[in-house]
Design an enzyme around this catalytic site. Structure first.
Site, mmCIF file in Angstrom:
data_model
loop_
_atom_site.group_PDB
_atom_site.id
_atom_site.type_symbol
_atom_site.label_atom_id
_atom_site.label_comp_id
_atom_site.label_asym_id
_atom_site.label_seq_id
_atom_site.Cartn_x
_atom_site.Cartn_y
_atom_site.Cartn_z
ATOM 1 N N CYS A 195 -12.031 -13.032 5.817
ATOM 2 C CA CYS A 195 -10.936 -13.422 4.916
ATOM 3 C C CYS A 195 -10.344 -14.767 5.309
ATOM 4 O O CYS A 195 -10.217 -15.079 6.488
ATOM 5 C CB CYS A 195 -9.850 -12.342 4.929
ATOM 6 S SG CYS A 195 -8.504 -12.698 3.790
ATOM 7 N N HIS B 63 -2.557 -10.401 2.464
ATOM 8 C CA HIS B 63 -3.987 -10.156 2.715
ATOM 9 C C HIS B 63 -4.631 -9.307 1.610
ATOM 10 O O HIS B 63 -5.698 -9.662 1.092
ATOM 11 C CB HIS B 63 -4.215 -9.487 4.071
ATOM 12 C CG HIS B 63 -5.613 -8.982 4.167
ATOM 13 N ND1 HIS B 63 -6.679 -9.811 4.439
ATOM 14 C CD2 HIS B 63 -6.132 -7.755 3.908
ATOM 15 C CE1 HIS B 63 -7.797 -9.101 4.358
ATOM 16 N NE2 HIS B 63 -7.501 -7.854 4.044
ATOM 17 N N CYS C 8 -7.225 -15.779 4.251
ATOM 18 C CA CYS C 8 -5.792 -15.794 3.920
ATOM 19 C C CYS C 8 -4.928 -16.211 5.114
ATOM 20 O O CYS C 8 -5.381 -16.232 6.252
ATOM 21 C CB CYS C 8 -5.350 -14.429 3.377
ATOM 22 S SG CYS C 8 -4.921 -13.213 4.640
ATOM 23 N N CYS D 24 -4.854 -13.575 7.968
ATOM 24 C CA CYS D 24 -6.064 -13.507 8.795
ATOM 25 C C CYS D 24 -6.294 -14.784 9.600
ATOM 26 O O CYS D 24 -6.903 -14.740 10.664
ATOM 27 C CB CYS D 24 -7.276 -13.185 7.925
ATOM 28 S SG CYS D 24 -7.169 -11.518 7.238
ATOM 29 N N ASP E 103 -5.434 -4.572 -13.641
ATOM 30 C CA ASP E 103 -4.195 -4.638 -12.852
ATOM 31 C C ASP E 103 -4.063 -3.318 -12.102
ATOM 32 O O ASP E 103 -4.588 -2.288 -12.546
ATOM 33 C CB ASP E 103 -2.961 -4.785 -13.752
ATOM 34 C CG ASP E 103 -2.546 -3.449 -14.346
ATOM 35 O OD1 ASP E 103 -3.226 -2.981 -15.278
ATOM 36 O OD2 ASP E 103 -1.583 -2.832 -13.848
ATOM 37 N N ASP F 42 3.549 -5.060 -19.697
ATOM 38 C CA ASP F 42 3.169 -3.803 -20.343
ATOM 39 C C ASP F 42 4.342 -3.371 -21.226
ATOM 40 O O ASP F 42 5.434 -3.918 -21.142
ATOM 41 C CB ASP F 42 2.757 -2.746 -19.324
ATOM 42 C CG ASP F 42 3.895 -2.325 -18.435
ATOM 43 O OD1 ASP F 42 5.057 -2.627 -18.767
ATOM 44 O OD2 ASP F 42 3.645 -1.689 -17.407
#
Ligand code: ZN
Length: 372
Positions: A306, A337, A308, A311, A268, A94
């Site tokens: 999930c 996560h 991930c 998890c 974002d 940005d």
């Protein structure tokens, strides 16, 4: 030839959603996409390998913070931001405008740019459109953002009109200053506050300047959600079909869905990483405030749906313990996560667009997300 090119693959028959690809100097991004935020040249607590493992295609970094510390000359010496932080996929930076304008009494706006005092040591600085391009050129981001003013909410019409017209003049100066067009793309930013006619004026002025992508700024700044969705839908119709559209600073699951439905390709937000550090998870069953006593003896994973690392391996009880004990691993596990949750949501959104069923998907997702 621009450094970044958007390829529209298909539009959803149920909504205004678009499936696409963004071709960049550091690889191809499948859109719509959520971009994890790495303000200080790091997505807090995550290594680049971990970011890739959870499916991050692009990350965002912050011009203002890197200009203040460690300085853009230093990053240029290191070989640019990709080399400095060891991230070889695309980076969007940005312009620093949003942070500078957030400094409140510490800053002064003129036609030339913004004068401000550092939030770190009080030293005086000026960022102009030319300076914002110079810094982002040194950082070497794939996509750099124009220097703009994000008007506060609420703001009176007269102020917003003057501000958006200055943002257009600043964009022309950014484009003139931007020489490295083959390796870095410059995106313009549409402003106009919550005024529909001013949004149209800004969108027409900004898109009259030929650029490889356009962003919508100045939303999610405190206005009610129905106003935000209304202004967003109104603004998108003035953006070209063959360029990517980026909605800045938006990233709650319902905002992502509503944004995609209105034809946005890129998002974002610091939300997933920020709430992770406070001990909150976003899950398919809604928010889980894992630091709550309810979870003291809960030996199930954060989210049964999930995939991930967190998890697959840890229980709510253990993560709660880490958060309560202020252990770094607690924030890390929740960050992994939460980012995976949003990246997976975007994967599911892309599949639903492909299958022309995004509105059905939204209904199923939100029903579970808000069931509590
Ligand atoms: Zn997970």
């Amino acid at each position: 030839m621009y450094a970044v090119r958007y390829e529209l693959i298909k539009k959803c028959r149920q909504s205004g959603a678009r499936l696409g690809r963004l071709h960049t100097p550091h690889g191809i991004i499948e859109t719509p996409i959520f971009m994890p935020v790495g303000t200080q040249a790091t997505v807090k607590s995550m290594t680049p390998e971990e970011l890739k493992e959870i499916g991050s295609q692009i990350i965002l970094s912050n011009t203002y913070h890197l200009y203040m510390r460690p300085g853009y000359e230093l990053i240029k010496k290191a070989g640019g931001l990709h080399e400095f932080m060891q991230w070889d996929k695309p980076i969007l930076t940005d312009s620093g405008g949003f942070q500078v304008f957030s400094l409140g009494p510490l800053r002064k706006i003129t036609e030339e740019g913004v004068e401000f005092r550092s939030h770190l040591d009080g030293s005086r600085h000026t960022i102009t459109p030319e300076k914002a391009v110079e810094i982002q050129t040194a950082l070497g981001s794939d996509i750099m953002m124009a220097f703009d003013e994000c008007a506060p909410y609420p703001a009176d019409r007269d102020y917003v009109k003057k501000s958006l017209e200055r943002t257009t003049r600043w964009l022309r100066r950014c484009k003139d200053a931007h020489k490295n067009t083959e390796n870095q793309a410059l995106f313009g930013i549409v402003q106009g506050g919550m005024y529909k006619d001013l949004r149209e004026q800004s969108a027409r002025e900004i898109t009259a300047i030929d650029l490889p992508g356009y962003a919508i700024g100045g939303l999610s700044v405190g206005e009610p959600k129905d106003i935000m969705y209304d202004i967003l839908g109104h603004t998108v119709q003035f953006l070209p079909e063959d360029k990517p559209r980026y909605l800045m600073g938006v990233g709650s699951p319902d905002d992502l869905l509503e944004g995609v439905i209105r034809g946005v390709d890129m998002f974002d937000c610091v939300l997933p990483t920020r709430i992770a550090r406070n001990g909150t998870a976003m899950t398919s069953q809604g928010k889980v405030v894992v630091r709550n006593a309810t979870y003291a003896e809960d030996f199930s994973s954060l989210d049964p749906e999930c995939d991930c690392y967190t998890c697959r391996n840890y229980t709510k009880a253990y993560i709660r313990h880490l958060i309560k004990a202020n252990e770094i691993l607690g924030a890390r596990l929740l960050t992994i996560h939460n980012l995976r949750f949003l990246l997976k949501l975007m994967e599911n959104i892309r599949t639903a667009i492909h299958e022309d069923r995004l509105l059905d998907f939204k209904e199923e997702f939100l029903k579970k997300y808000y069931q509590k």
